[in-house]
Design a protein around this motif. Structure first.
Motif, PDB file in Angstrom:
ATOM      1  N   MET A 373       0.834  -1.211   0.000  1.00  0.00           N
ATOM      2  CA  MET A 373       0.000   0.000   0.000  1.00  0.00           C
ATOM      3  C   MET A 373       0.869   1.261   0.000  1.00  0.00           C
ATOM      4  SD  MET A 373      -2.926   1.355  -0.008  1.00  0.00           S
ATOM      5  CE  MET A 373      -3.846  -0.152  -0.023  1.00  0.00           C
ATOM      6  N   ARG A 374       2.030   1.177   0.618  1.00  0.00           N
ATOM      7  CA  ARG A 374       2.938   2.333   0.633  1.00  0.00           C
ATOM      8  C   ARG A 374       3.445   2.600  -0.785  1.00  0.00           C
ATOM      9  NH1 ARG A 374       6.346   0.992   6.238  1.00  0.00           N
ATOM     10  NH2 ARG A 374       4.505   0.742   7.534  1.00  0.00           N
ATOM     11  N   GLY A 375       3.751   1.518  -1.518  1.00  0.00           N
ATOM     12  CA  GLY A 375       4.161   1.673  -2.912  1.00  0.00           C
ATOM     13  C   GLY A 375       3.021   2.216  -3.759  1.00  0.00           C
ATOM     14  N   PHE A 376       1.800   1.788  -3.446  1.00  0.00           N
ATOM     15  CA  PHE A 376       0.598   2.266  -4.140  1.00  0.00           C
ATOM     16  C   PHE A 376       0.457   3.779  -3.960  1.00  0.00           C
ATOM     17  CE2 PHE A 376      -3.968   3.260  -3.345  1.00  0.00           C
ATOM     18  CZ  PHE A 376      -4.548   2.904  -4.554  1.00  0.00           C
ATOM     19  N   LEU A 377       0.708   4.248  -2.744  1.00  0.00           N
ATOM     20  CA  LEU A 377       0.621   5.691  -2.465  1.00  0.00           C
ATOM     21  C   LEU A 377       1.730   6.453  -3.199  1.00  0.00           C
ATOM     22  CD1 LEU A 377      -0.184   5.683   1.361  1.00  0.00           C
ATOM     23  CD2 LEU A 377      -1.756   6.209  -0.502  1.00  0.00           C
ATOM     24  N   ASP A 378       2.903   5.825  -3.294  1.00  0.00           N
ATOM     25  CA  ASP A 378       4.007   6.452  -4.021  1.00  0.00           C
ATOM     26  C   ASP A 378       3.624   6.622  -5.492  1.00  0.00           C
ATOM     27  OD1 ASP A 378       6.625   7.425  -4.533  1.00  0.00           O
ATOM     28  OD2 ASP A 378       7.236   5.445  -5.242  1.00  0.00           O
ATOM     29  N   ARG A 379       3.031   5.566  -6.059  1.00  0.00           N
ATOM     30  CA  ARG A 379       2.629   5.643  -7.474  1.00  0.00           C
ATOM     31  C   ARG A 379       1.549   6.705  -7.679  1.00  0.00           C
ATOM     32  NH1 ARG A 379       3.036   0.099  -6.752  1.00  0.00           N
ATOM     33  NH2 ARG A 379       0.806  -0.309  -6.909  1.00  0.00           N
ATOM     34  N   SER A 386       8.754  15.725   1.277  1.00  0.00           N
ATOM     35  CA  SER A 386       9.963  15.600   2.097  1.00  0.00           C
ATOM     36  C   SER A 386      10.388  14.134   2.198  1.00  0.00           C
ATOM     37  CB  SER A 386       9.738  16.201   3.483  1.00  0.00           C
ATOM     38  OG  SER A 386       8.775  15.463   4.169  1.00  0.00           O
ATOM     39  N   LYS A 387       9.408  13.239   2.330  1.00  0.00           N
ATOM     40  CA  LYS A 387       9.748  11.812   2.422  1.00  0.00           C
ATOM     41  C   LYS A 387      10.366  11.346   1.107  1.00  0.00           C
ATOM     42  CE  LYS A 387       7.132   8.764   4.668  1.00  0.00           C
ATOM     43  NZ  LYS A 387       5.875   8.159   4.973  1.00  0.00           N
ATOM     44  N   LYS A 388       9.722  11.709   0.003  1.00  0.00           N
ATOM     45  CA  LYS A 388      10.181  11.250  -1.302  1.00  0.00           C
ATOM     46  C   LYS A 388      11.589  11.787  -1.602  1.00  0.00           C
ATOM     47  CE  LYS A 388       9.385   9.203  -5.288  1.00  0.00           C
ATOM     48  NZ  LYS A 388       9.400   7.743  -5.334  1.00  0.00           N
ATOM     49  N   LEU A 389      11.784  13.068  -1.330  1.00  0.00           N
ATOM     50  CA  LEU A 389      13.080  13.666  -1.633  1.00  0.00           C
ATOM     51  C   LEU A 389      14.182  13.082  -0.757  1.00  0.00           C
ATOM     52  CD1 LEU A 389      12.230  17.425  -2.284  1.00  0.00           C
ATOM     53  CD2 LEU A 389      13.048  15.730  -3.943  1.00  0.00           C
ATOM     54  N   SER A 390      13.877  12.875   0.528  1.00  0.00           N
ATOM     55  CA  SER A 390      14.928  12.341   1.390  1.00  0.00           C
ATOM     56  C   SER A 390      15.271  10.909   0.974  1.00  0.00           C
ATOM     57  CB  SER A 390      14.536  12.429   2.865  1.00  0.00           C
ATOM     58  OG  SER A 390      13.373  11.680   3.093  1.00  0.00           O
ATOM     59  N   MET A 391      14.267  10.134   0.563  1.00  0.00           N
ATOM     60  CA  MET A 391      14.551   8.768   0.131  1.00  0.00           C
ATOM     61  C   MET A 391      15.346   8.754  -1.179  1.00  0.00           C
ATOM     62  SD  MET A 391      13.853   6.557   2.281  1.00  0.00           S
ATOM     63  CE  MET A 391      13.270   6.846   3.933  1.00  0.00           C
ATOM     64  N   LYS A 392      15.032   9.686  -2.063  1.00  0.00           N
ATOM     65  CA  LYS A 392      15.799   9.822  -3.311  1.00  0.00           C
ATOM     66  C   LYS A 392      17.258  10.139  -2.982  1.00  0.00           C
ATOM     67  CE  LYS A 392      12.878  11.565  -7.084  1.00  0.00           C
ATOM     68  NZ  LYS A 392      12.725  10.289  -7.764  1.00  0.00           N
ATOM     69  N   PHE A 393      17.430  11.050  -2.056  1.00  0.00           N
ATOM     70  CA  PHE A 393      18.772  11.474  -1.663  1.00  0.00           C
ATOM     71  C   PHE A 393      19.551  10.299  -1.052  1.00  0.00           C
ATOM     72  CE2 PHE A 393      21.529  13.039   1.792  1.00  0.00           C
ATOM     73  CZ  PHE A 393      22.449  13.759   1.039  1.00  0.00           C
TER      74      PHE A 393
ATOM     75  N   ASN B  48      10.558   0.183   2.524  1.00  0.00           N
ATOM     76  CA  ASN B  48       9.580   0.297   3.605  1.00  0.00           C
ATOM     77  C   ASN B  48       8.866   1.649   3.603  1.00  0.00           C
ATOM     78  OD1 ASN B  48      10.225  -2.232   4.343  1.00  0.00           O
ATOM     79  ND2 ASN B  48      10.923  -1.751   6.411  1.00  0.00           N
ATOM     80  N   SER B  49       9.463   2.617   2.918  1.00  0.00           N
ATOM     81  CA  SER B  49       8.790   3.911   2.808  1.00  0.00           C
ATOM     82  C   SER B  49       7.880   3.963   1.601  1.00  0.00           C
ATOM     83  CB  SER B  49       9.827   5.027   2.675  1.00  0.00           C
ATOM     84  OG  SER B  49      10.747   4.955   3.719  1.00  0.00           O
ATOM     85  N   GLY B  50       7.869   2.890   0.826  1.00  0.00           N
ATOM     86  CA  GLY B  50       7.043   2.875  -0.381  1.00  0.00           C
ATOM     87  C   GLY B  50       7.791   3.332  -1.619  1.00  0.00           C
ATOM     88  N   CYS B  51       9.050   3.752  -1.438  1.00  0.00           N
ATOM     89  CA  CYS B  51       9.817   4.293  -2.569  1.00  0.00           C
ATOM     90  C   CYS B  51      10.519   3.171  -3.322  1.00  0.00           C
ATOM     91  CB  CYS B  51      10.823   5.321  -2.063  1.00  0.00           C
ATOM     92  SG  CYS B  51      10.039   6.707  -1.241  1.00  0.00           S
TER      93      CYS B  51
END
Lengths: 459, 249
Positions: A373-379, A386-393, B48-51
Motif C-alpha cells: 500500500m505504501r508503494g501504491f501511495l508512491d505511485r 519531504s519523504k520522497k526527496l529524502s529517500m531519493k537522496f 519500507n517507505s514505499g519508494c
C-alpha cells in the motif's frame, strides 16, 4: 488529521493508553488460549483462506446463485453500487412501510455507508441495539473497534453517559446496574420499532440464506418484533455452501473475543409469515479491489477484529486515530484504497511486525499488503515531498560506496564532536525520547580490513 | 565453503563491534569469510517507505556484489528478510542470478543452525539474558515460534545460547511483542514507537533481565536508545556479541 498526530494525542495520556493496550491484550491472550485448544487451528485457517480465495475468484457466479436462491425464499434482493445508493434503497423501503422508528444491530457496512446520519437527517429514529454501539451512539461518536465498539470508554464514563441520557444514578459505574438500565431502555425501543436492520456475517450462495452473529441477541430481538427486516451486506460476505459455515463460525468468535462461538449465530432463510425481508448487496468499491492482484485478498476479511487486538500500534493509538469505519491493520488497507488522499498516513501506522498476518483467521497477508500500500501511495504521488526527496537522496548516497563511506565517516565524526544541543534539537525525531547510538571511531569495514591484514600477517 | 559477510549499513557505521563479533563467531566455527567491499545497503529503508524506484538500484547492487558465494551471512533478520522476501518487486522470478543470491542469504543464527548444524556450544555467560524476538526474524524468517501461530518451531537463538554455563533466561509477560522500531516508523510515529519500546523494556525490567539481546541490531538500537536515556541497568548486546564473549573468541 494524520495518524501520527492523532496517535500522539492518545499516547500523551499515558495511563489511558496503557489501560487501552491492556484491555485489548487481554482479549488477544484469550484468543491465544482458545486457538491453542483447537489442535487443527492452522488447518482451519488454511481451509478458510482457500474457501475465501475460491469464492472471490467466482464471486459474480456465487452472487447470482445467492440472488436466485434468496428470491426463491421470498426475500427482496437489492443491489447498490455505493454507499449513497445503499442509503437511498434503505430509505425507500422504510418509506414504503411508513416506518418511523428503526432498531439496528451492529453492522460495519452501515457504518461504512454512514446510514445512521442519513436516516436521522430524513427524520427517522435509529437506535443501535448492540450495547457498545448504543454507548458510542449516545456519546455521538463513531465506534473505535469493529467488534468492541466502546473498548476505549471506561465504565465510569459509561455511567456519566447513562446518567445524562438514561437517567441512571449519578456516579454509578457498576456494570450490572448500567447494563440493566441499558436493557430496559433498549427493550422499549425493540417493542416500539417499525423495522429492524441487521448486518450479515455470512451469506450462503447455496441456500440464499444468511447468518448474523451477536453476543447479546439484539439482532434477533430487533427483527423478530417488527414486520420488516432489512439486511445490509457487502458483496464479499458470501460463502459457497452451508457446510462452509462450520469452518468460519469456529474461527470467527475465537479470533474476535476468545469465545468458542458467538452466543447467537442466527440463521435467516426468508421472511416470517406476514413479514418482509430485504437484502441490500453493496459494492462500494469492492469490485475494484477484486480487480487488484495486490490487494484482492483484503476482501477475505471476516471482520473478527483480531488484527486490531494484536496490533501494537492500534492498542496504543486507539481506534479513532484511524478516522475510518474499519480501523487497525485491515482498515489501513481498505480505507486508503478508497480514499488515498485523506488516509495516506494509515499504511505507515505500522511497524511491519507481522503479528496481524499471523493472527488473521483467513490468512490475509496484512503486513505485506500494508507495505504494498505504501508503494501504491508512491505511485499516486501521495507520499509527501519531504519523504520522497529524502529517500531519493539516501538512495543516491547509498548507490555509491565512496559517497556512503564518506558520509558515514562524516556523520560519526560530527556526532562525536557536536555539542548535545546541536544533535538533540526539535528536528531530530529520534532523539526526543531516545539516545542516538554512540558513534565509533572506525566503521566495520575499516576494522575488518585491519583484522584481515593482522590475520594475514600472522599466517 | 565461501561465505560472504553481509553487514547492514547501520551496523557497518554504528555497531562495528557487532560485525566483528560475527566474524569471531564464524572463525570459531572454522568458517572462511570475505567482506565484499562494494556492499552498502539492501534498500529496506526506501522499500519500507514505499519508494520502490529508489530501492531498486540498491537491490540490483546487492545481487551483483554477492553473486558467487556459497552463503551470504548477516547479523540481521530484518535485512535478510528484505532480500529473501521483498526483492520480488525488483527481479523477475526467472532471474537465476537473483534467485541464487536471495536463497543463499541467511541470518546468522539460521546459518549456524541450518548450515553448520551447530549443536551445544561450550562457553560461559553467567548472566540473566532477556531475548527480544525481533519481528522479521520471528515472523518472516520463522527463526522461532510466534505466539499467534499454533505451529511449534525451534527457537534458534535460544537454542544456541542454551548450553552456556551460568546463563539464565527471562520469562516475559509478552514473549514476542514488537519493540516499536519499524525503520522510518520510529520517527514518523515517534510517540507510539517510544511507548512500544518503553513497554518492552518494562517487561524485561520486571522479569529481571540484565542483558538484553536480539538477532537484530536495529531493534536493539531503538531499545538501547531508550534504556540509555532513562538510565536503566540493562546491558544491550547483539546475540553475536554474547556468543563471542561466552566462547572467548
Amino acid at each position: 488529521m494524520s495518524h501520527p498526530t492523532l496517535a500522539k494525542g492518545f499516547v500523551n495520556n499515558k495511563p489511558r493508553a496503557q489501560w487501552h493496550d491492556k484491555a485489548l491484550w487481554f482479549v488477544r491472550e484469550k484468543r491465544d488460549r482458545m486457538a491453542h485448544g483447537v489442535p487443527e487451528w492452522e488447518e482451519l485457517r488454511q481451509q478458510a483462506s482457500a474457501i475465501k480465495i475460491h469464492t472471490m475468484s467466482q464471486l459474480p457466479n456465487y452472487l447470482e446463485q445467492f440472488e436466485k436462491n434468496a428470491k426463491a425464499l421470498g426475500v427482496h434482493v437489492h443491489w447498490a453500487i455505493d454507499g449513497d445508493e445503499h442509503n437511498r434503497i434503505v430509505h425507500e423501503i422504510l418509506q414504503q412501510h411508513n416506518v418511523k422508528r428503526v432498531v439496528k444491530s451492529k453492522s460495519m457496512l452501515t457504518e461504512e455507508c454512514h446510514l445512521n446520519p442519513f436516516l436521522e437527517k430524513n427524520g427517522y429514529e435509529v437506535v443501535d441495539t448492540d450495547l457498545g454501539e448504543r454507548i458510542v451512539q449516545l456519546r455521538n461518536e463513531p465506534p473505535s473497534h469493529i467488534v468492541l465498539p466502546a473498548i476505549h470508554i471506561k465504565k465510569e464514563e459509561v455511567g456519566e453517559c447513562f446518567h445524562e441520557h438514561l437517567g441512571t444514578e449519578k456516579g454509578a459505574s457498576d456494570p450490572n446496574y448500567l447494563t440493566e438500565a441499558a436493557r430496559n431502555h433498549l427493550r422499549e425501543r425493540f417493542c416500539s420499532a417499525d423495522a429492524g436492520i441487521t448486518g450479515v456475517n455470512f451469506a450462503l450462495a447455496e441456500t440464499g440464506g444468511f447468518v448474523v452473529c451477536t453476543n447479546e441477541g439484539n439482532a434477533d430481538l430487533g427483527v423478530s418484533l417488527p414486520k420488516l427486516h432489512i439486511a445490509c451486506m457487502g458483496i464479499e460476505k458470501l460463502l459457497p455452501r452451508a457446510s462452509d459455515l462450520a469452518v468460519f463460525l469456529r474461527l470467527l468468535a475465537r479470533s474476535a473475543t476468545g469465545q468458542p462461538i458467538t452466543t447467537y449465530s442466527s440463521h435467516f432463510h426468508g421472511p416470517r409469515e406476514g413479514s418482509e425481508m430485504h437484502i441490500v448487496l453493496v459494492d462500494n468499491g469492492r469490485s475494484g479491489i477484486l480487480q487488484s492482484p495486490e490487494f484482492r485478498r483484503s476482501l477475505n476479511c471476516i471482520r473478527c477484529g483480531a488484527c486490531m487486538n494484536t496490533c501494537p500500534v492500534y492498542r496504543r493509538s486507539g481506534g479513532h486515530s484511524y478516522e475510518s469505519a474499519v480501523p487497525g491493520p485491515i482498515g489501513s488497507i481498505l480505507t486508503p484504497l478508497k480514499t488515498p488522499e485523506s488516509h495516506s498516513s494509515l499504511p505507515f501506522a505500522c511497524s511491519l511486525c507481522g503479528s496481524c498476518t499471523d493472527v488473521c483467521p483467513v490468512k490475509i497477508d496484512l503486513h505485506h499488503q500494508l507495505l504494498a500500500m505504501r508503494g501504491f501511495l508512491d505511485r499516486k504521488k501521495l507520499l509527501g515531498m519531504s519523504k520522497k526527496l529524502s529517500m531519493k537522496f539516501v538512495s543516491g548516497l547509498l548507490s555509491h560506496k565512496w559517497m556512503y563511506t564518506t558520509a558515514g565517516s562524516a556523520a560519526r565524526t560530527a556526532l562525536r564532536w557536536l555539542p548535545r544541543f546541536a544533535v538533540y534539537n526539535p528536528l531530530n525525531g529520534w532523539g526526543k525520547q531516545r539516545e542516538l547510538p554512540e558513534p565509533p571511531k572506525s566503521s566495520f569495514r575499516d576494522q575488518y580490513a585491519a583484522h584481515k591484514k593482522q590475520s594475514g600477517d600472522k599466517s | 565453503m565461501k561465505v560472504a559477510l553481509f553487514i547492514p549499513c547501520y551496523v557497518d557505521q554504528f555497531y562495528p563491534q557487532v560485525g566483528m563479533a560475527t566474524v569471531r563467531v564464524l572463525e570459531h566455527f572454522g568458517v572462511e569469510h570475505e567482506f565484499p567491499e562494494g556492499q552498502t545497503c539492501c534498500g529496506q529503508p526506501m522499500a519500507n517507505s514505499g519508494c520502490m524506484p529508489e530501492a531498486k538500484p540498491l537491490a540490483e547492487k546487492y545481487i551483483d556484489v554477492f553473486d558467487g558465494y556459497d552463503h551470504i551471512v548477516a547479523p540481521s533478520g530484518s535485512c535478510v528478510s528484505m532480500v529473501r522476501h521483498h526483492y520480488d518487486a525488483f527481479f523477475d522470478s526467472s532471474d537465476e542470478k537473483a534467485n541464487r543470491v536471495r536463497e543463499r542469504t541467511l541470518e546468522l543464527t539460521e546459518f549456524l543452525c541450518k548450515v553448520l548444524k551447530v549443536g551445544d556450544i561450550e562457553g560461559n555467560f553467567p548472566h540473566q539474558v532477556g531475548i527480544h524476538q525481533s519481528c522479521h526474524g520471528l515472523r518472516e524468517l520463522r527463526l522461532s515460534s510466534s505466539s499467534e501461530v499454533m505451529t511449534k518451531r525451534p527457537d534458534m537463538l535460544r537454542g544456541l545460547l542454551d548450553n552456556l554455563n551460568g546463563i539464565t533466561f527471562s520469562k516475559l509477560q509478552r514473549n514476542d511483542e514488537c519493540c516499536g522500531f519499524g525503520g522510518t516508523f520510529a520517527v514518523a510515529e515517534e510517540a507510539v514507537s517510544c511507548m512500544m519500546g518503553e513497554d518492552r523494556i518494562r517487561d524485561h525490567l520486571d522479569s529481571g533481565t540484565k542483558v538484553l539481546t536480539a538477532g537484530d541490531m536495529s531493534c536493539l538500537m531503538h531499545l538501547e536508545g531508550i534504556i540509555r536515556r532513562q538510565k536503566h541497568d540493562i546491558r544491550v548486546m547483539h546475540f553475536s556479541e554474547i556468543l563471542a564473549e561466552a566462547i572467548g573468541a
